[in-house]
Enzyme design. Structure first.
Site, short mmCIF file in Angstrom:
data_model
loop_
_atom_site.label_atom_id
_atom_site.label_comp_id
_atom_site.label_asym_id
_atom_site.label_seq_id
_atom_site.Cartn_x
_atom_site.Cartn_y
_atom_site.Cartn_z
N GLU A 165 0.80 -1.23 0.00
CA GLU A 165 0.00 0.00 0.00
C GLU A 165 0.83 1.28 0.00
OE1 GLU A 165 -3.19 -0.05 2.85
OE2 GLU A 165 -4.23 -1.62 1.76
N GLU A 370 -5.23 -8.50 -0.25
CA GLU A 370 -6.07 -8.22 0.93
C GLU A 370 -7.49 -7.93 0.50
OE1 GLU A 370 -4.71 -5.29 3.85
OE2 GLU A 370 -2.63 -5.90 3.46
C1 BG6 Z 1 -4.60 -2.47 4.83
C2 BG6 Z 1 -3.25 -2.78 5.42
O1 BG6 Z 1 -4.67 -1.09 4.69
O2 BG6 Z 1 -5.74 -2.73 5.54
C3 BG6 Z 1 -3.29 -3.62 6.66
O3 BG6 Z 1 -2.38 -3.32 4.48
C4 BG6 Z 1 -4.49 -3.24 7.51
O4 BG6 Z 1 -2.07 -3.47 7.33
C5 BG6 Z 1 -5.75 -3.52 6.71
O5 BG6 Z 1 -4.55 -3.86 8.75
C6 BG6 Z 1 -7.03 -3.22 7.44
O6 BG6 Z 1 -7.00 -1.89 7.90
P1 BG6 Z 1 -7.23 -1.52 9.42
O7 BG6 Z 1 -6.99 -0.07 9.49
O8 BG6 Z 1 -8.62 -1.92 9.74
O9 BG6 Z 1 -6.22 -2.33 10.19
#
Ligand code: BG6
Length: 472
Positions: A165, A370
């Site tokens: 990201e 993700e």
């Molecule tokens: C992504 C990241 O932005 O989203 C992760 O790569 C992150 O590290 C995931 O945990 C979910 O976001 P958040 O803010 O709910 O942890």
């Protein structure tokens, strides 16, 4: 397109899930590990620090065995820079090498393909003090770290991801706890996009090095990509969506794939006296990157409308609910979409739209690195977690991946967030994402025992049927 027949998931499709070192491992200063920017930052009030997390450092065997039980074909994890090079450069920490050798070997024991993220939000604190990505030397720091990883793990790791990201680091650095601005900085935009430039060059050089050192390996970027919709069919709104798409998405992929700056972003930077300085050789290095695939994280789409330049949109930094950039676009709440308990829009169809758009722009295989639902989960007295809401979320999203495959998009795999419960970037432990529940609270570490959620059993069935059976 409404398909008459759906194409199947490819037979070697990489089903799995993801984590990142600083959010899951804990043991943050153990066995020679140096502190990263995540270890020295002030965590948001009411949220856990990152010293123990899910304690995967001590429990990786149990976690990987559970992933194997689910039938994982791959496990996406990141390598903590400061476990390998405690100061970011210089001496290699043998214990760090040993740990990731163990993790990789444990995966391979079960036929799980290790998918390694080289950098996931955890700049060594020692390098942070030297200006982090703002220092031109950061390019060399990162390439050196990449070389150490390729030398030590390249005989077994076939899939690499460069920077997780990068667009979120650039657009929302303060939320993640990574933005480093030098004292007396007068043009913040220029500084941020100079840092971004260094990351782009570092990434391109790491990709070229990977191809040189490991000809059989595959490497790609891992930005957070989600299509931006215009709030209406007004031409002004369409232009605004193009602006935001360029700033949020295409800048990163145009550069990774074609080695050029997106023209809309470049013009915007020019007008703000914020174009990055190129060092000698940068243009060539950027052209020589060549990813083998595109990894991308998808959570939700964004929507925006025209900004006529008169609004004050300053202070907007959170990309999930972005207020906008004066004269470029204005954030707009999409009323067609429900939201999660944490206020994130849910848009499965936008997943398909994002995949289609990306594939037609870049024509490279796509790997979902993700996608997932952060929610409050409850462990029942008999050790169960009934997370039907998460199953529903995945049913809706995996169906859209299948539709995108049927649209002719080449998909390599699906690695949702996250394999195991871990600490969120800024909303603590209570925001859970895993298939595997970790018995701890925000501040009470409890037993740290693992429990299979309902989604664990469901995902196991999905993988066993290669995505044919998504039923409850
Ligand atoms: C992504 C990241 O932005 O989203 C992760 O790569 C992150 O590290 C995931 O945990 C979910 O976001 P958040 O803010 O709910 O942890």
């Amino acid at each position: 397109m409404i398909h008459k027949t759906l194409k199947p998931f490819p037979k070697d499709f990489l089903w799995g899930a993801s984590t990142s070192a600083y959010q899951v491992e804990g043991a943050n200063l153990e066995d020679g590990k140096g502190p990263s920017c995540q270890d020295v930052k002030v965590v948001p009030e009411g949220t856990s620090d990152l010293t123990v997390c899910a304690d995967q450092y001590h429990r990786y065997k149990e976690d990987i065995a559970l992933m194997a039980e689910m039938g994982f074909k791959t496990y996406r994890f990141s390598i903590a820079w400061t476990r390998i090079l405690p100061q970011g450069t210089g001496e290699v920490n043998p214990k760090g090498i040993e740990y990731y050798n163990n993790v990789i070997n444990e995966c391979l024991k079960y036929g799980i393909e290790p998918l390694v993220t080289m950098f996931h939000f955890d700049m060594p604190a020692a390098l942070d003090e030297r200006g982090s990505w703002g220092n031109r030397d950061s390019v060399d720091w990162f390439v050196n770290f990449a070389k150490v990883m390729f030398e030590n793990f390249g005989d077994r790791v076939k899939y690499w991801l460069t920077i997780n990201e990068q667009n979120v680091l650039t657009l929302s650095g303060p939320v993640i706890g990574t933005l480093h601005l030098p004292e007396g900085c007068t043009n913040e935009l220029k500084e941020i996009y100079q840092q971004n430039h260094h990351m782009l060059v570092a990434q391109a050089k790491a990709m070229a090095l990977c191809h040189e050192m490991l000809p059989d390996a595959k490497i790609g970027p891992a930005p957070n990509i989600s299509l931006v919709y215009p709030a209406s069919c007004k031409p002004e709104d369409v232009l605004a969506a193009q602006n935001f798409n360029a700033i949020r998405n295409w800048l990163y992929l145009d550069m990774a794939v074609y080695g050029v700056y997106n023209n809309i972003v470049w013009s915007w930077l020019e007008e703000n006296d914020a174009t990055p300085e190129f060092a000698e050789g940068d243009a060539e290095a950027l052209k020589n990157g060549h990813p083998d695939f595109i990894g991308f994280n998808y959570y939700n789409t964004a929507t925006c409308e025209w900004s006529d330049g008169s609004e004050d949109l300053s202070g907007a930094s959170d990309q999930q609910t972005s207020k906008g950039i004066t004269g470029m676009y204005k954030g707009y709440r999409n009323t067609h979409l429900p939201t999660t308990e944490f206020g994130w829009e849910i848009d499965p169809m936008g997943f398909r739209a994002t995949i289609r758009e990306m594939y037609s722009r870049y024509r490279l295989p796509l790997l979902v690195t993700e996608n997932g639902l952060g929610a409050y989960d409850t462990l029942t007295e008999d050790g169960k977690v009934h997370d039907q809401y998460r199953i529903r979320y995945y049913q809706d999203h995996i169906s859209q991946v299948r539709l995108a495959i049927s649209d002719g998009c080449e998909m390599l795999g699906y690695c949702p967030w996250s394999a195991v419960d871990l600490i969120s970037t800024h909303e603590g432990m209570v925001k859970r994402y895993g298939f595997i529940y970790v018995d701890r609270d925000e501040f009470d570490l409890k037993t740290l025992d693992r429990y299979r959620k309902d989604s664990f059993y469901w995902y196991k069935k999905v993988i066993a049927s290669n995505g044919e059976d998504l039923s409850d």
